[in-house]
Structures are given as structure tokens and as C-alpha cells.
Motif scaffolding. Structure first.
Motif, PDB file in Angstrom:
ATOM      1  N   THR A   1       0.850  -1.189   0.000  1.00  0.00           N
ATOM      2  CA  THR A   1       0.000   0.000   0.000  1.00  0.00           C
ATOM      3  C   THR A   1       0.891   1.245   0.000  1.00  0.00           C
ATOM      4  O   THR A   1       2.103   1.170   0.221  1.00  0.00           O
ATOM      5  CB  THR A   1      -0.896   0.027   1.238  1.00  0.00           C
ATOM      6  OG1 THR A   1      -0.059   0.164   2.407  1.00  0.00           O
ATOM      7  CG2 THR A   1      -1.726  -1.253   1.344  1.00  0.00           C
ATOM      8  N   ARG A   2       0.279   2.380  -0.220  1.00  0.00           N
ATOM      9  CA  ARG A   2       1.046   3.625  -0.158  1.00  0.00           C
ATOM     10  C   ARG A   2       1.647   3.832   1.222  1.00  0.00           C
ATOM     11  O   ARG A   2       2.779   4.310   1.364  1.00  0.00           O
ATOM     12  CB  ARG A   2       0.145   4.806  -0.530  1.00  0.00           C
ATOM     13  CG  ARG A   2      -0.255   4.842  -1.992  1.00  0.00           C
ATOM     14  CD  ARG A   2      -1.100   6.063  -2.308  1.00  0.00           C
ATOM     15  NE  ARG A   2      -1.515   6.086  -3.704  1.00  0.00           N
ATOM     16  CZ  ARG A   2      -2.276   7.017  -4.236  1.00  0.00           C
ATOM     17  NH1 ARG A   2      -2.727   8.018  -3.483  1.00  0.00           N
ATOM     18  NH2 ARG A   2      -2.610   6.969  -5.517  1.00  0.00           N
ATOM     19  N   ALA A   3       0.889   3.449   2.249  1.00  0.00           N
ATOM     20  CA  ALA A   3       1.395   3.572   3.623  1.00  0.00           C
ATOM     21  C   ALA A   3       2.610   2.669   3.825  1.00  0.00           C
ATOM     22  O   ALA A   3       3.584   3.069   4.484  1.00  0.00           O
ATOM     23  CB  ALA A   3       0.295   3.233   4.616  1.00  0.00           C
TER      24      ALA A   3
ATOM     25  N   GLY B   1       8.231  11.628  -5.063  1.00  0.00           N
ATOM     26  CA  GLY B   1       8.044  11.238  -3.669  1.00  0.00           C
ATOM     27  C   GLY B   1       8.847  10.001  -3.310  1.00  0.00           C
ATOM     28  O   GLY B   1       9.901   9.742  -3.909  1.00  0.00           O
ATOM     29  N   PRO B   2       8.364   9.208  -2.341  1.00  0.00           N
ATOM     30  CA  PRO B   2       9.113   8.025  -1.912  1.00  0.00           C
ATOM     31  C   PRO B   2       9.351   7.051  -3.071  1.00  0.00           C
ATOM     32  O   PRO B   2       8.444   6.772  -3.845  1.00  0.00           O
ATOM     33  CB  PRO B   2       8.206   7.385  -0.850  1.00  0.00           C
ATOM     34  CG  PRO B   2       7.312   8.489  -0.386  1.00  0.00           C
ATOM     35  CD  PRO B   2       7.109   9.376  -1.571  1.00  0.00           C
ATOM     36  N   ILE B   3      10.590   6.558  -3.179  1.00  0.00           N
ATOM     37  CA  ILE B   3      10.905   5.566  -4.204  1.00  0.00           C
ATOM     38  C   ILE B   3      10.618   4.184  -3.640  1.00  0.00           C
ATOM     39  O   ILE B   3      11.018   3.851  -2.526  1.00  0.00           O
ATOM     40  CB  ILE B   3      12.378   5.683  -4.630  1.00  0.00           C
ATOM     41  CG1 ILE B   3      12.604   7.018  -5.359  1.00  0.00           C
ATOM     42  CG2 ILE B   3      12.774   4.522  -5.537  1.00  0.00           C
ATOM     43  CD1 ILE B   3      14.023   7.259  -5.780  1.00  0.00           C
ATOM     44  N   TYR B   4       9.928   3.392  -4.431  1.00  0.00           N
ATOM     45  CA  TYR B   4       9.549   2.055  -3.979  1.00  0.00           C
ATOM     46  C   TYR B   4      10.795   1.261  -3.581  1.00  0.00           C
ATOM     47  O   TYR B   4      11.742   1.143  -4.370  1.00  0.00           O
ATOM     48  CB  TYR B   4       8.787   1.325  -5.081  1.00  0.00           C
ATOM     49  CG  TYR B   4       8.331  -0.053  -4.676  1.00  0.00           C
ATOM     50  CD1 TYR B   4       7.369  -0.205  -3.682  1.00  0.00           C
ATOM     51  CD2 TYR B   4       8.881  -1.192  -5.247  1.00  0.00           C
ATOM     52  CE1 TYR B   4       6.949  -1.463  -3.293  1.00  0.00           C
ATOM     53  CE2 TYR B   4       8.469  -2.454  -4.865  1.00  0.00           C
ATOM     54  CZ  TYR B   4       7.502  -2.578  -3.881  1.00  0.00           C
ATOM     55  OH  TYR B   4       7.100  -3.832  -3.470  1.00  0.00           O
ATOM     56  N   PRO B   5      10.822   0.702  -2.357  1.00  0.00           N
ATOM     57  CA  PRO B   5      12.036   0.048  -1.861  1.00  0.00           C
ATOM     58  C   PRO B   5      12.235  -1.388  -2.330  1.00  0.00           C
ATOM     59  O   PRO B   5      13.167  -2.062  -1.883  1.00  0.00           O
ATOM     60  CB  PRO B   5      11.847   0.105  -0.340  1.00  0.00           C
ATOM     61  CG  PRO B   5      10.366   0.065  -0.145  1.00  0.00           C
ATOM     62  CD  PRO B   5       9.792   0.844  -1.306  1.00  0.00           C
TER      63      PRO B   5
ATOM     64  N   LEU C   1       4.749   1.995 -10.881  1.00  0.00           N
ATOM     65  CA  LEU C   1       3.571   1.199 -11.189  1.00  0.00           C
ATOM     66  C   LEU C   1       3.255   1.254 -12.678  1.00  0.00           C
ATOM     67  O   LEU C   1       3.327   2.318 -13.303  1.00  0.00           O
ATOM     68  CB  LEU C   1       2.356   1.724 -10.411  1.00  0.00           C
ATOM     69  CG  LEU C   1       2.295   1.419  -8.912  1.00  0.00           C
ATOM     70  CD1 LEU C   1       1.086   2.106  -8.302  1.00  0.00           C
ATOM     71  CD2 LEU C   1       2.229  -0.078  -8.674  1.00  0.00           C
ATOM     72  N   ILE C   2       2.887   0.097 -13.219  1.00  0.00           N
ATOM     73  CA  ILE C   2       2.428   0.001 -14.597  1.00  0.00           C
ATOM     74  C   ILE C   2       0.943  -0.347 -14.636  1.00  0.00           C
ATOM     75  O   ILE C   2       0.173   0.207 -15.398  1.00  0.00           O
ATOM     76  CB  ILE C   2       3.255  -1.043 -15.366  1.00  0.00           C
ATOM     77  CG1 ILE C   2       4.703  -0.564 -15.486  1.00  0.00           C
ATOM     78  CG2 ILE C   2       2.666  -1.293 -16.742  1.00  0.00           C
ATOM     79  CD1 ILE C   2       4.890   0.736 -16.254  1.00  0.00           C
ATOM     80  N   MET C   3       0.538  -1.285 -13.792  1.00  0.00           N
ATOM     81  CA  MET C   3      -0.876  -1.634 -13.629  1.00  0.00           C
ATOM     82  C   MET C   3      -1.229  -1.463 -12.155  1.00  0.00           C
ATOM     83  O   MET C   3      -0.574  -2.043 -11.284  1.00  0.00           O
ATOM     84  CB  MET C   3      -1.150  -3.074 -14.066  1.00  0.00           C
ATOM     85  CG  MET C   3      -0.778  -3.365 -15.510  1.00  0.00           C
ATOM     86  SD  MET C   3      -1.738  -2.428 -16.733  1.00  0.00           S
ATOM     87  CE  MET C   3      -3.279  -3.353 -16.749  1.00  0.00           C
ATOM     88  N   ARG C   4      -2.238  -0.676 -11.881  1.00  0.00           N
ATOM     89  CA  ARG C   4      -2.638  -0.402 -10.501  1.00  0.00           C
ATOM     90  C   ARG C   4      -3.656  -1.421 -10.001  1.00  0.00           C
ATOM     91  O   ARG C   4      -4.338  -2.073 -10.789  1.00  0.00           O
ATOM     92  CB  ARG C   4      -3.248   0.998 -10.412  1.00  0.00           C
ATOM     93  CG  ARG C   4      -2.256   2.113 -10.648  1.00  0.00           C
ATOM     94  CD  ARG C   4      -2.942   3.457 -10.874  1.00  0.00           C
ATOM     95  NE  ARG C   4      -3.986   3.739  -9.904  1.00  0.00           N
ATOM     96  CZ  ARG C   4      -4.783   4.803  -9.969  1.00  0.00           C
ATOM     97  NH1 ARG C   4      -4.655   5.658 -10.972  1.00  0.00           N
ATOM     98  NH2 ARG C   4      -5.700   5.015  -9.058  1.00  0.00           N
TER      99      ARG C   4
END
Length: 276
Positions: free
Chosen positions: A99-101, A114-118, A169-172
Motif C-alpha cells: 500500500t502507499r502507507a 516522492g518516496p521511491i519504492y524500496p 507502477l504500470i498496472m494499478r
């Protein structure tokens, strides 16, 4: 021939910042004897409000613009799915349940968006019986196509650095496609040769250039125009209650004068352009 577009999402009314973007795209096309397109980007789930699309058309007419409308995003879902399947088949996407959180809590790096996916889900077994998003493995994608460049009409030649945004993200989970995938597919399908939009989307172009290479799509030029700021120096935004074009129109404000003022760089008191 120059083909530009204005592609608003019907999740809130248009404001003067949208007017600046639409007028810029319109004039670049018309001055060159080209085409100015309107595309409604209406795949944002419950936030998309169909009635706003008609309001957008009234706003553009009020500003004195002429356009050709192309298919809305909601009619293009098969194309997004086909593109995503192609990327999956090439081993360039992986499923993600974060999730975004989750991402905000785990992120250690931050980029232009914003935050880069880890990379929490990368290389791990993810339960595909549950809703998942699909992310682009940036490292593998870059290795597949090699160095890339692109050109902005105002900023000049650019070297693509999509890694600055991480595994996007490519597909949400909650929509048929991410902005990155949908807009790249749509611009190619509509024959857009000059992608005209605000400087806030400059960084996203590095990802879009990569997707074009991966999917063998034509490469347009870009024109990232300055943003219109309010009296406290913030970008105009629907969520912040910036004055809408519909409100101005319904108050019998002269739309042609608004358009003329925007072209001349004359904005309401307190508003200004941010050029970088």
C-alpha cells in the motif's frame, strides 16, 4: 504535422493552470497548421465523474479554443492490458501488494514523485489470488534497451534517467492502468508529435521514454511549460480549491479575455509562472 493534446481527468473542475496548459498546446498546434486534440482521461475509478467531461468542453469553448476530440481512456482498456502483458512476457514486470502507507514507511530514498519504492515485493512470491499491482523492474528494462535520450522544446536535449523514479507502477490495483502506461499508449495511438504539459510532469517523461522503447512506440518531442502559481507560491490544484473555470464562466467572466491575458503573461493578482 504537429499534433498536440490536452488530456484532463474528470475528477475535479478545471482551473486557470489547466487553461494555461490547454492554450499552450492549442496555440502550438494551430500556429503550425497542426491538430489540437482533447482526450478525457477517465479511468480513475470512482473519482472519475462523467458529467465533468461536458463541463471541460464548455470551458474550452468559453476560452475560444477549437479541438478534435479523440476516444476517452475508458474505451482503450484492451490496449493497456495488451501492453502490460507484453511487458510481463518479457519478464519486466513483477507483482506488488504494498500500500502507499507501506511504501512511505519503508522508503529510504526519495525522487521527483516522492518516496521511491524500496523493492519490498521484488523477487518474492506474491499471492496472485489477491488484488495486486504490477511494477516495472527498472534495472531489467534499462538493460533491455540501453541508453535513451529525448528532447524538450524548452529544456533542450535530455538523457533518460528513469531510475530516478524507481520501479514505478504500470498496472494499478484500483485502476486499469497507471498514468505512466496509459498516457504513453494513448499519445502513440493518437499520433501526438508534441506532448505539451506542465513542468511538474518533466520527471515522468524519463519513464515514458523508456516505455516507448520497450513497446516499440514512436517518440514525440515534449514541451514542458512553466506552472501557474497562486498568491502563496503553490501550484494551482483541484484539491486545494483553486478557482475553477466553470465558476468564472458561470459568473459571466469574459473567457476570451482570460485567454488573451494568459497568452500575454497577465495573470490574476498574486499569480505567477514558475519557470524551473
Amino acid at each position: 504535422m504537429i499534433v498536440t493534446r490536452f488530456a484532463p481527468s474528470p475528477n475535479g473542475p478545471l482551473h486557470l493552470g489547466h487553461a494555461l496548459s490547454a492554450i499552450t498546446a492549442h496555440d502550438l498546434a494551430k500556429d503550425a497548421g497542426g491538430q489540437f486534440l482533447l482526450r478525457i482521461e477517465d479511468i480513475d475509478g470512482a473519482r472519475s465523474r462523467p458529467e465533468l467531461a461536458e463541463s471541460f468542453r464548455a470551458d474550452l469553448e468559453w476560452l475560444g479554443l477549437e479541438w478534435e476530440e479523440v476516444s476517452a481512456q475508458s474505451t482503450r482498456l484492451a490496449g493497456y492490458e495488451a501492453a502490460a502483458e507484453r511487458l510481463k512476457s518479457a519478464g519486466l514486470l513483477y507483482p506488488c501488494q504494498c500500500t502507499r502507507a507501506d511504501i512511505k514507511a519503508a522508503a529510504t530514498k526519495f525522487g521527483p514523485e516522492g518516496p521511491i519504492y524500496p523493492g519490498t515485493c521484488k523477487g518474492k512470491d506474491v499471492d496472485l489470488s489477491q488484488p495486486v499491482a504490477w511494477r516495472l523492474d527498472i534495472g531489467r528494462a534499462q538493460a533491455a534497451v540501453g541508453p535513451l535520450d529525448w528532447f524538450d522544446a524548452l529544456a533542450g536535449p535530455q538523457v533518460a534517467v528513469p531510475e530516478r523514479l524507481g520501479d514505478v507502477l504500470i498496472m494499478r490495483k484500483d485502476a486499469p492502468a497507471s498514468y505512466h502506461l496509459a498516457v504513453t499508449i494513448d499519445d502513440a495511438a493518437d499520433g501526438v508529435t508534441l506532448v505539451t504539459r506542465g513542468q511538474d510532469l518533466f520527471a515522468a517523461t524519463h519513464i515514458h521514454r523508456l516505455l516507448q522503447a520497450l513497446l516499440d512506440l514512436p517518440v514525440p518531442r515534449w514541451h514542458h511549460h512553466p506552472l501557474l502559481l497562486d498568491e502563496i507560491g503553490k501550484k494551482l490544484a483541484k484539491r486545494r480549491g483553486s478557482a475553477s473555470l466553470a465558476d468564472l464562466r458561470e459568473a459571466a467572466v469574459d473567457g476570451a479575455k482570460i485567454a488573451s491575458d494568459i497568452r500575454l503573461g497577465r495573470f490574476p493578482i498574486g499569480m505567477s509562472l514558475r519557470k524551473g
